[in-house]
Structures are given as C-alpha cells and as structure tokens.
Design a protein around this motif. Structure first.
Motif, short mmCIF file in Angstrom:
data_model
loop_
_atom_site.label_atom_id
_atom_site.label_comp_id
_atom_site.label_asym_id
_atom_site.label_seq_id
_atom_site.Cartn_x
_atom_site.Cartn_y
_atom_site.Cartn_z
N UNK B 204 0.80 -1.24 0.00
CA UNK B 204 0.00 0.00 0.00
C UNK B 204 0.82 1.27 0.00
N UNK B 205 2.08 1.19 -0.43
CA UNK B 205 2.94 2.38 -0.51
C UNK B 205 2.89 2.95 -1.92
N UNK B 206 3.14 4.25 -2.03
CA UNK B 206 3.17 4.89 -3.34
C UNK B 206 4.63 4.95 -3.78
N UNK B 207 4.91 4.73 -5.06
CA UNK B 207 6.31 4.77 -5.52
C UNK B 207 6.49 5.74 -6.68
N UNK B 208 7.52 6.58 -6.54
CA UNK B 208 7.92 7.50 -7.62
C UNK B 208 9.21 6.92 -8.18
N UNK B 209 9.23 6.62 -9.45
CA UNK B 209 10.34 5.88 -10.05
C UNK B 209 11.03 6.69 -11.13
N UNK B 210 12.32 6.96 -10.90
CA UNK B 210 13.10 7.74 -11.85
C UNK B 210 13.86 6.78 -12.77
N UNK B 211 13.77 7.04 -14.09
CA UNK B 211 14.51 6.21 -15.06
C UNK B 211 15.23 7.15 -16.03
N UNK B 212 16.26 6.65 -16.67
CA UNK B 212 16.92 7.45 -17.70
C UNK B 212 16.04 7.55 -18.94
N UNK B 213 16.09 8.69 -19.60
CA UNK B 213 15.35 8.83 -20.86
C UNK B 213 15.97 7.88 -21.89
N UNK B 214 15.16 7.36 -22.80
CA UNK B 214 15.67 6.40 -23.80
C UNK B 214 14.70 6.35 -24.97
N UNK B 215 15.06 5.59 -26.00
CA UNK B 215 14.26 5.55 -27.23
C UNK B 215 12.80 5.15 -26.95
N UNK B 216 12.62 4.03 -26.25
CA UNK B 216 11.25 3.54 -26.04
C UNK B 216 10.77 3.86 -24.63
N UNK B 217 10.88 5.15 -24.25
CA UNK B 217 10.56 5.53 -22.87
C UNK B 217 9.10 5.25 -22.52
N UNK B 218 8.17 5.44 -23.49
CA UNK B 218 6.75 5.21 -23.18
C UNK B 218 6.48 3.74 -22.88
N UNK B 219 7.20 2.88 -23.63
CA UNK B 219 7.06 1.44 -23.41
C UNK B 219 7.51 1.07 -21.99
N UNK B 220 8.65 1.67 -21.58
CA UNK B 220 9.18 1.40 -20.24
C UNK B 220 8.21 1.94 -19.17
N UNK B 221 7.69 3.14 -19.40
CA UNK B 221 6.76 3.72 -18.42
C UNK B 221 5.53 2.82 -18.25
N UNK B 222 5.00 2.31 -19.39
CA UNK B 222 3.85 1.41 -19.32
C UNK B 222 4.19 0.14 -18.55
N UNK B 223 5.35 -0.42 -18.86
CA UNK B 223 5.77 -1.66 -18.22
C UNK B 223 5.83 -1.49 -16.70
N UNK B 224 6.47 -0.39 -16.25
CA UNK B 224 6.63 -0.20 -14.80
C UNK B 224 5.31 0.19 -14.13
N UNK B 225 4.48 0.91 -14.86
CA UNK B 225 3.16 1.26 -14.31
C UNK B 225 2.32 -0.01 -14.15
N UNK B 226 2.40 -0.90 -15.13
CA UNK B 226 1.69 -2.18 -15.02
C UNK B 226 2.17 -2.99 -13.82
N UNK B 227 3.47 -2.85 -13.51
CA UNK B 227 4.02 -3.57 -12.35
C UNK B 227 3.47 -3.02 -11.04
#
Lengths: 374, 374
Positions: B204-227
């Motif tokens: 039940x904790x909220x997480x703010x996740x910083x990642x490096x910018x990259x070519x398929x950044x939206x794909x990565x954001x979706x993947x981690x949000x799904x997690x």
C-alpha cells in the motif's frame, strides 16, 4: 530604476522601524510604569547585509508586570549563524523587525509580581533561539530564561548555549564512544572545534584535528595541542595520513564535518567501518561528497546536526539541564575554556560584524559584544 | 615486455586450474565412491575480465558422505555483483580458483548418511554469498543450503536471495512506512527497482520511479506502471517535479539510490524532513553529493545498504526465514514477478556476461543460466 529600488528599500526600512517603535509604545501604553532605563537594541527591519540593515534603536523600558522580568544584558557573541539570520539566509526567520543575536547572558534587574523562579541579581541565558540578545536591556517572561550559576565567567556564560552544546551533543548522540576511542574533525580551530578538543580530553577520547594551512600554522598547532588535541594536521597532511594504517591510532568511529567538499571526503576515508560523519557546517560552500563504496561496503552513515532543532525539541528536557550542569561544572573547574575571543564595546558592533564575516588572526576570534562598557 | 606479461598470466592461470583439479582429485582420493556424474563449472583461476578469465572445468563428482549432499543446479542469474567479483573489484574475494556466481537454485540428487533436513528432490538455494552457483552439479554440506518450496518457479527461486531481499529490507529497515506513504527511487527499471515497485504496491505504498530517458521511454513507463508504479519519470522530469509542491503526493520519507551523482542529489531534494536516502548502487560512478543544508536543516540521513552484509549477520536468523517465507508466498501468489529476464543455456555464458556488462533492450534484462538445457 536602481535609484527607485534604493528609495523603496529606504521607505521599507523606515516603516519597519516605526512599526517596532509602535510595538514598544503600545506596550508602554498598557498602563505599566515606565522606568528611566533606556534599552538600546541592534535591530534589523529587513533582511540584508548586516552592515547595511542593522541599526541602533533606543527605547525607554516598561516596568515588568506579572511573570515578566527586566534584564540588563552583560555580553553576547557574534556567531556566524547570527550573520546568516540577519541576511535572511538561515532557516530560522524571526518576524521583522527583529533584535539580532541568538545567545548571550543577562542579569535580572527587576521582577514582576508573579515571578517565582528568578530574583534580582540572578544570571540568565535565553531559553529559545532567535530571542534577540544584542541589546542593553530586555523585558521578557521569566519562562523564556534559564538561570545559571554566578560562578560561571561572563564570556563562558554568554557563549554557553551554542558551541559547547553542539560539541557535547555531537560527541554523545551518534556513536557510543568509550575512553581511548578516536574522533576526527575538520575546522578544528573553530569555536565548536575547540570545545570538541577539550571535551575529548575530559572524556578520555583521542582527537585528530584538521585545519587549513596558514602563515602561522605552528602557532595554531601548539595552541590546539595545548587545549588537548591528540593530533593537529593540515588538509594536505590528511591525504597522506598513515596514523591509522600503521596502527598507531585506532580508526575513528566519528567524524565531525563543518567544511564539506573534498576536505570532508578525505576525512571520511579514515573513518572506521560503521562510523558516522556528522555535518554541522559547510564553510567550503561545496556539497558533502560520499564515495558510494564507503556507504555500501563500509556502512558509513552521513547525518546532520543542528543545535537549534535539538534545543527546540528538548527545550525543557532533563537532558538539556544535565548537559548545562555538566558543561558549567567543567567551565567553573577550568577544564573547559571559552574559545579565542575579543571583547568589544557594543557600540562598535560594525567592527565585530565585519571581522566575523572576514575573520582575521591565526585561528579566527569570536567577537563578544559588551553591553556594560560603552 | 607485454608478451612476457601475457605468458606469465597464462602460466598463473594453468597452475591455478591444476590446483583446482588437485582439490577435486584429493577429495576423491579420500575413499569416497566416485559417481558417473560429471560436474561442469565456470571457474576463474585469477581476477580479471570475465570473458578472459572464466573457463569451463569438468570433473567427476564424488559421492556425498556424512552430512553432504549432491545438487543438480537448475538455474542461476548473472548479476552485476558477480561480474565485479570475477573482476576482483568487489569487497568479497573468494579464495582462488573459484566457481563464479552468487545465487541460484538446485535440486538435491543424493544425500550423505548423516543428512537430516534434506531429501532427494528438495529444492535449495545457497545460504552464503560467494558459494559458486555457476555449475551443473555441486557437492556441499547440507548446512550450506536453505530448503525452499517447490511451488516457487525456477526463475523466482534462482533470483530469490539478492534483489527481492534487497528491496524488502530497504523498505523495512530504515523508515517505518505506513500505507499511503511515498517512496522515491532511481534505477526504477533495475531488477531491484522492479521488486521495490511491486512490494510498494503489495504494502500500500506509493512509488515514484526515476529512469533514464531512452528511445522507447513510453514502453518502459507502461511496463513499470503495469508492475504497480505510482509515477514513472525521467531524470529531466525529476528537476521540474511539482507533485510534492502541489500537494498531490505526500513527500517521500525514503529515497533508494542506485545511481549517485547529480541524479541522486535531485532525488534527495524531494525528500521529506528527517527522511533517509539509502544507497545500494552507484551506476553513474559518481560520488553521492549531499547539500550541506539538507543534512543540517532538513535532517536528511544518508546511509548505505549491502545485502551480503545483512545476510552474513542474519545468516540463520528468524528474520531471514520470515522474509523468505513472505517473499516466496507473494511470488507463489503471483503478486511478485521475477524481473525481465532471458534464459540462456549455461554453455552460452559468454553472451550472458557480455550483455550484462553492456545491457541491451528497453529496460535491460537479467540473464539466467540454465544448467539442464544444454
């Protein structure tokens, strides 16, 4: 445009001073008997460079009512944090206009009818940071003051609540040190650094003290060694320090940092596994830098210490009283000396401000404003 | 000169391999019945670049005696720390020659006469870091192993002891978090970062996740949000983050840092007063930089976390067993997924090593060596 800005500031300053006078007058108009005593205060109506914004204000003082007392201030130091507070660069921002100064010692000269714990002649220090000590007299509640022994010297009393307490708490609150353990610190010649050296000696701890190289370095080394320092080394000597490698000295479990930048990183290299680096100042104006490997593999912990926060949390705690009693006892027994200082009449405050901002002398000196010698 | 150096190294390597063979042979000469099983191991006789120093070694395996068991290894990951260990750049230095690999899962295929807690068919993971998991079979003491549930998937079992445990302890051991609290981390897409995201969601904790910018950044954001990530932001977005200013999000009390340098300093700016930044990696190879004011006035504490130290101290503790049970329970219930991974036959280890040193793909992938599919 610039001229307009200067004029605007001038108007703000005047309005603020008028507001301060109104506070005093309003207080007097409540029907308390005005005394012939005139309080002279160093007041800043706005934040800015101390030499520009600080001004003297004279006000006749009202008689104390109920639980109020009137103090005659004896002495107050000029600490770097006082300067930062006036500049508006400190997280504590007293409501403006404000009387400058955060610590000092006074003598009770009159008491209100409901005052219980204080008598005329008692020596007191302010209980709270930001109370405004740079003034000849003050009217305040007895509960804002802490009574201290008259055996304590005026200079030690005026400088009791910040530096010796900071040194005391940093040596007590992070690592459980036992006699024979080693502490390493930079800014060893600072006011706080001098108390660290002396408290280490009293408690049987060994101290490694880093100072900047300077013209009269040998004189400084002698001075700090006489105070009780186990070793005094320059920043350059820190890099090739082999005291710990050779086993001459147990590795320090505690590092006290008032400098930051590369200086702190070099100091940290000598810290024992699981040790603490406590930061209480940042003279180099560079961030504290920590090698990742020191954090992960050596389990070094890096924390900060702010005396004002501790004092606020512990304002009336037994622990605070015990600390004062122990420090005062050591000072009366001459086991703790006040740091190098210069006493200066209160009216020459500009000189004290300027020399605190740009320190002179081989170890710097703490300026003490004397309110009774004008 | 260079040729001589190469020859010297070659000789050292050969001598070391002979030494390892001698260890095996000596073990067999003690009178234990040799089996027809041949153990194939990835061995390094000296520290150096994995692609150069790692070699396959084949040895027939002795029968288990007393409290020994024989394991058939099923799978083992290639972690960055394994690479650093082989390079000699890690504080844990197994005696050479050494079998590579620090975690993995095996199945008991034979037991000695005095073995009590394990049976043929049981699944086990090594109890100690540096045990050497990159091999098809192993002969070891039952006390060096931890039995785990057969319900747990092979990949989850092979990667149980490092990343999920690191995430678990960092979320548990520094700040007392309650549901609704926020955690901020960089390297949100790392193997450990993915577990942090999932455990935050479970607790039940909220997480703010910083990642490096990259070519398929939206794909990565979706993947981690799904997690389960609450927010996924790039390093650039961290600088202008107004989630906390606007009050949308409670300020984080815990920051997890695997990057260092400016990235960590930006992350630290968002930390709540009194918060902890826990460093467990340094991908940027830059030191952790802390503004002095954050340490003193915000009371930010900066510490490190090393899973190997915790595991060593807690090797047989109830707390360690509780943690394994909770993690395994969550994995079996599909509430914790293994991070992105690629299973590769053990014989193709060079590809796994090279791709771990230079990661490919939008979120990197963890290589898992499969010892039974050759």
């Amino acid at each position: 445009m610039a001229t307009t800005l200067v004029r605007c500031r001038e108007i703000v300053r005047k309005v603020s001073v008028i507001a301060l006078k109104y506070q005093f007058d309003n207080c007097m108009s409540q029907g308390f008997r005005a005394q012939s005593t005139v309080a002279r205060s160093l007041v800043y109506p706005e934040y800015g460079e101390p030499s520009k914004v600080i001004q003297q204000l004279e006000q006749p003082l009202a008689a104390p009512k109920d639980n109020e007392v009137v103090l005659r201030m004896l002495a107050a130091p000029v600490n770097p944090a006082d300067i930062n507070t006036i500049q508006g660069a400190y997280p504590l921002k007293p409501p403006l206009p404000a009387v400058a100064g955060n610590e000092g010692v006074g003598e009770v000269v009159a008491t209100g009818s409901a005052v219980k714990a204080l008598c005329v002649g008692d020596r007191v220090v302010p209980k709270h940071t930001g109370w405004g000590t740079w003034r000849t007299h003050a009217l305040c509640r007895e509960d804002d003051l802490i009574k201290i022994s008259k055996k304590l010297g005026i200079i030690e009393a005026a400088t009791l609540t910040v530096n010796p307490c900071t040194a005391y708490r940093m040596l007590k609150d992070f690592v459980k040190l036992k006699p024979g353990d080693t502490v390493i610190q930079n800014a060893g010649n600072s006011a706080c650094g001098q108390y660290v050296i002396q408290l280490c000696k009293v408690w049987g701890l060994r101290s490694i003290n880093i100072v900047r190289n300077r013209a009269k370095i040998d004189e400084l080394k002698c001075f700090l060694t006489d105070l009780g320092a186990t070793h005094v080394i320059t920043e350059e000597e820190t890099k090739k320090l082999d005291l710990f490698k050779s086993g001459t000295e147990p590795k320090p479990k505690l590092a006290l940092n008032a400098v930051g930048g590369k200086n702190a990183m070099e100091m940290l290299r000598h810290l024992d596994n699981g040790g603490y680096m406590v930061t209480y100042g940042g003279m180099s104006r560079e961030p504290v830098m920590l090698p990742t490997s020191a954090l992960i593999f050596k389990d070094i912990r890096c924390v900060g210490y702010w005396m004002s926060r501790w004092s606020k949390i512990n304002v009336d705690s037994d622990e605070r009283r015990r600390m004062f009693d122990e420090l005062i006892g050591l000072m009366v027994a001459k086991q703790l000396k006040a740091p190098l200082h210069t006493v200066i009449p209160f009216t020459q405050f500009q000189e004290a401000l300027s020399n605190t901002i740009n320190p002179k002398g081989f170890a710097g000196t703490k300026y003490i404003l004397d309110f009774q010698c004008q």
